[in-house]
Motif scaffolding. Sequence first.
Motif, PDB file in Angstrom:
ATOM      1  N   LEU A   1      -4.286   0.502 -42.034  1.00 41.52           N
ATOM      2  CA  LEU A   1      -2.874   0.879 -42.172  1.00 41.52           C
ATOM      3  C   LEU A   1      -2.507   1.054 -43.633  1.00 41.52           C
ATOM      4  O   LEU A   1      -1.823   2.016 -44.006  1.00 41.52           O
ATOM      5  CB  LEU A   1      -1.997  -0.194 -41.520  1.00 41.52           C
ATOM      6  N   ASP A   2      -2.987   0.114 -44.483  1.00 40.17           N
ATOM      7  CA  ASP A   2      -2.693   0.193 -45.913  1.00 40.17           C
ATOM      8  C   ASP A   2      -3.315   1.442 -46.535  1.00 40.17           C
ATOM      9  O   ASP A   2      -2.705   2.134 -47.343  1.00 40.17           O
ATOM     10  CB  ASP A   2      -3.225  -1.058 -46.606  1.00 40.17           C
ATOM     11  N   THR A   3      -4.558   1.776 -46.120  1.00 38.77           N
ATOM     12  CA  THR A   3      -5.230   2.969 -46.644  1.00 38.77           C
ATOM     13  C   THR A   3      -4.492   4.238 -46.247  1.00 38.77           C
ATOM     14  O   THR A   3      -4.289   5.145 -47.059  1.00 38.77           O
ATOM     15  CB  THR A   3      -6.682   3.033 -46.129  1.00 38.77           C
ATOM     16  N   ALA A   4      -4.082   4.311 -44.971  1.00 38.15           N
ATOM     17  CA  ALA A   4      -3.340   5.488 -44.497  1.00 38.15           C
ATOM     18  C   ALA A   4      -2.043   5.649 -45.264  1.00 38.15           C
ATOM     19  O   ALA A   4      -1.652   6.751 -45.646  1.00 38.15           O
ATOM     20  CB  ALA A   4      -3.072   5.370 -42.992  1.00 38.15           C
TER      21      ALA A   4
ATOM     22  N   ILE B   1     -14.745  13.744 -47.991  1.00 38.04           N
ATOM     23  CA  ILE B   1     -13.481  13.349 -48.617  1.00 38.04           C
ATOM     24  C   ILE B   1     -13.463  11.843 -48.821  1.00 38.04           C
ATOM     25  O   ILE B   1     -14.172  11.101 -48.134  1.00 38.04           O
ATOM     26  CB  ILE B   1     -12.272  13.781 -47.757  1.00 38.04           C
ATOM     27  N   PRO B   2     -12.651  11.350 -49.779  1.00 32.05           N
ATOM     28  CA  PRO B   2     -12.589   9.905 -50.015  1.00 32.05           C
ATOM     29  C   PRO B   2     -12.115   9.175 -48.759  1.00 32.05           C
ATOM     30  O   PRO B   2     -11.306   9.683 -47.984  1.00 32.05           O
ATOM     31  CB  PRO B   2     -11.561   9.782 -51.145  1.00 32.05           C
ATOM     32  N   GLU B   3     -12.609   7.964 -48.580  1.00 26.66           N
ATOM     33  CA  GLU B   3     -12.204   7.112 -47.463  1.00 26.66           C
ATOM     34  C   GLU B   3     -12.457   7.787 -46.112  1.00 26.66           C
ATOM     35  O   GLU B   3     -11.692   7.607 -45.170  1.00 26.66           O
ATOM     36  CB  GLU B   3     -10.710   6.742 -47.590  1.00 26.66           C
ATOM     37  N   GLU B   4     -13.517   8.598 -46.022  1.00 27.04           N
ATOM     38  CA  GLU B   4     -13.801   9.280 -44.763  1.00 27.04           C
ATOM     39  C   GLU B   4     -14.148   8.257 -43.682  1.00 27.04           C
ATOM     40  O   GLU B   4     -14.928   7.335 -43.921  1.00 27.04           O
ATOM     41  CB  GLU B   4     -14.953  10.262 -44.953  1.00 27.04           C
ATOM     42  N   SER B   5     -13.566   8.442 -42.511  1.00 31.69           N
ATOM     43  CA  SER B   5     -13.780   7.494 -41.420  1.00 31.69           C
ATOM     44  C   SER B   5     -15.193   7.620 -40.869  1.00 31.69           C
ATOM     45  O   SER B   5     -15.873   8.637 -41.051  1.00 31.69           O
ATOM     46  CB  SER B   5     -12.763   7.745 -40.306  1.00 31.69           C
ATOM     47  N   GLN B   6     -15.619   6.577 -40.175  1.00 34.32           N
ATOM     48  CA  GLN B   6     -16.940   6.592 -39.568  1.00 34.32           C
ATOM     49  C   GLN B   6     -17.041   7.671 -38.505  1.00 34.32           C
ATOM     50  O   GLN B   6     -18.091   8.286 -38.319  1.00 34.32           O
ATOM     51  CB  GLN B   6     -17.252   5.223 -38.958  1.00 34.32           C
ATOM     52  N   ARG B   7     -15.935   7.929 -37.800  1.00 36.87           N
ATOM     53  CA  ARG B   7     -15.925   8.979 -36.778  1.00 36.87           C
ATOM     54  C   ARG B   7     -16.207  10.341 -37.393  1.00 36.87           C
ATOM     55  O   ARG B   7     -16.921  11.165 -36.812  1.00 36.87           O
ATOM     56  CB  ARG B   7     -14.577   9.006 -36.049  1.00 36.87           C
ATOM     57  N   SER B   8     -15.674  10.581 -38.588  1.00 40.84           N
ATOM     58  CA  SER B   8     -15.932  11.854 -39.262  1.00 40.84           C
ATOM     59  C   SER B   8     -17.389  11.954 -39.697  1.00 40.84           C
ATOM     60  O   SER B   8     -18.016  13.018 -39.584  1.00 40.84           O
ATOM     61  CB  SER B   8     -15.013  12.008 -40.478  1.00 40.84           C
TER      62      SER B   8
ATOM     63  N   PHE C   1      -8.873  10.720 -60.162  1.00 38.56           N
ATOM     64  CA  PHE C   1     -10.136  10.676 -59.426  1.00 38.56           C
ATOM     65  C   PHE C   1     -10.211  11.809 -58.414  1.00 38.56           C
ATOM     66  O   PHE C   1     -11.241  12.472 -58.284  1.00 38.56           O
ATOM     67  CB  PHE C   1     -10.264   9.327 -58.704  1.00 38.56           C
ATOM     68  N   VAL C   2      -9.113  12.053 -57.711  1.00 35.39           N
ATOM     69  CA  VAL C   2      -9.099  13.106 -56.699  1.00 35.39           C
ATOM     70  C   VAL C   2      -9.234  14.470 -57.356  1.00 35.39           C
ATOM     71  O   VAL C   2      -9.911  15.364 -56.837  1.00 35.39           O
ATOM     72  CB  VAL C   2      -7.810  13.036 -55.859  1.00 35.39           C
TER      73      VAL C   2
ATOM     74  N   ALA D   1      -5.142  10.623 -44.714  1.00 33.80           N
ATOM     75  CA  ALA D   1      -4.111   9.895 -43.967  1.00 33.80           C
ATOM     76  C   ALA D   1      -4.167  10.246 -42.486  1.00 33.80           C
ATOM     77  O   ALA D   1      -3.982   9.391 -41.609  1.00 33.80           O
ATOM     78  CB  ALA D   1      -2.729  10.230 -44.539  1.00 33.80           C
ATOM     79  N   PHE D   2      -4.452  11.525 -42.198  1.00 34.93           N
ATOM     80  CA  PHE D   2      -4.544  11.977 -40.801  1.00 34.93           C
ATOM     81  C   PHE D   2      -5.671  11.257 -40.059  1.00 34.93           C
ATOM     82  O   PHE D   2      -5.506  10.753 -38.957  1.00 34.93           O
ATOM     83  CB  PHE D   2      -4.777  13.490 -40.789  1.00 34.93           C
ATOM     84  N   THR D   3      -6.852  11.165 -40.690  1.00 31.39           N
ATOM     85  CA  THR D   3      -7.989  10.529 -40.027  1.00 31.39           C
ATOM     86  C   THR D   3      -7.752   9.031 -39.848  1.00 31.39           C
ATOM     87  O   THR D   3      -8.118   8.459 -38.817  1.00 31.39           O
ATOM     88  CB  THR D   3      -9.278  10.756 -40.828  1.00 31.39           C
ATOM     89  N   LYS D   4      -7.129   8.395 -40.857  1.00 28.14           N
ATOM     90  CA  LYS D   4      -6.856   6.973 -40.739  1.00 28.14           C
ATOM     91  C   LYS D   4      -5.803   6.696 -39.673  1.00 28.14           C
ATOM     92  O   LYS D   4      -5.892   5.729 -38.917  1.00 28.14           O
ATOM     93  CB  LYS D   4      -6.401   6.413 -42.095  1.00 28.14           C
ATOM     94  N   THR D   5      -4.773   7.570 -39.615  1.00 28.01           N
ATOM     95  CA  THR D   5      -3.749   7.406 -38.588  1.00 28.01           C
ATOM     96  C   THR D   5      -4.356   7.591 -37.204  1.00 28.01           C
ATOM     97  O   THR D   5      -4.015   6.873 -36.252  1.00 28.01           O
ATOM     98  CB  THR D   5      -2.617   8.431 -38.800  1.00 28.01           C
TER      99      THR D   5
END
Length: 330
Positions: free
Chosen positions: A276-279, A103-110, A16-17, A252-256
């Motif tokens: 945590l699981d996503t990161a 990017i996949p799983e992009e955080s709301q902050r992004s 997928f990526v 992983a950086f954004t989730k962390t």
Amino acid sequence: MTSSSRSKRAFWLLPFVVTLLASAPASAQRTAQDITSARQLYNEGLALREKGDQKGALEKFKGAHTLGNTPLTGIELCKMHQTLKQPVEASEACLSVGRIGPIPEESQRSKDARVEAAKIAETEQAKISNIKVKVSGVPSGFDPTVAIDGVAIPPVALSAPRPVNPGPHVITAKVGSGPETKTSLETKEGETKEIEVTVQPPPPDEKPPPRVAGDGAGPQPKPKEGGSQSAKIALGFAGVAATIGTVAGIVAFTKTDDLERECSNKKCGPETHKTLDTASTWGTVSTIAFIGAGVALGAGLVLYLTSPKSSGSTSRPTIGFTARGIGGTF
């Protein structure tokens, strides 16, 4: 979720990526070390800004955005230029956020950073002033050397207004090895000013440089292919894997980063377990991809260096991912 199940999930995420990155530019590739350094510089920039050291924070955010190239690093760099009243740089930094692909799983902050960056870019563009330099006294056959605040203006751009930040500016101009003419002016927000600079001629015995018809004029001989096709495929795969590792590392950086804000004293409640699981999952994807990139890179270089080269070959291995597929040069 166990580490084994996370690894299996990461493995199935790879195709997928790869599909998602089909149009990703080669410049988006980052190493795990780059991402770690970007996070450190980003945090140092926040700390310096909190202390009131705006110029120090600016340098940290520049480094973080160069290495990380995320909406979060871009918006902070943009805001720092805005604070320092540098609309040219602020506008460009905010516009760069819009050029970063989602990017996949992009955080709301992004996502919020993208929206805010677009608004700031529009505001800052209205503050940019312009200087149009007209140079007189240039002998036939010569092109003047013109600079604003020490930054040279290409001769082809002299006919257009030059965007600058509001404030005082120094304009210099000369022809060949002739003496330099210097003048200054001040611009206000959104203002366009024209200025004429008269240059002094170069020494009488100085001749104008020869004119070049143009780069690449006329038919160019096509270089013969050199190296092994297998080597090119291996190196291309290394580029794809490195890009996958980079994007996964950014996720992983954004989730962390989100976890650091949600958890206190490094203790996280049940509501943060999904983050945590996503990161962790995307961290595993990043690790697998970078390992694959390293193996492919080593194999590709060995194949390339040991394969027979055709005479007159000028090709060289390139590692990248273009809009049309693997490989290519810039």
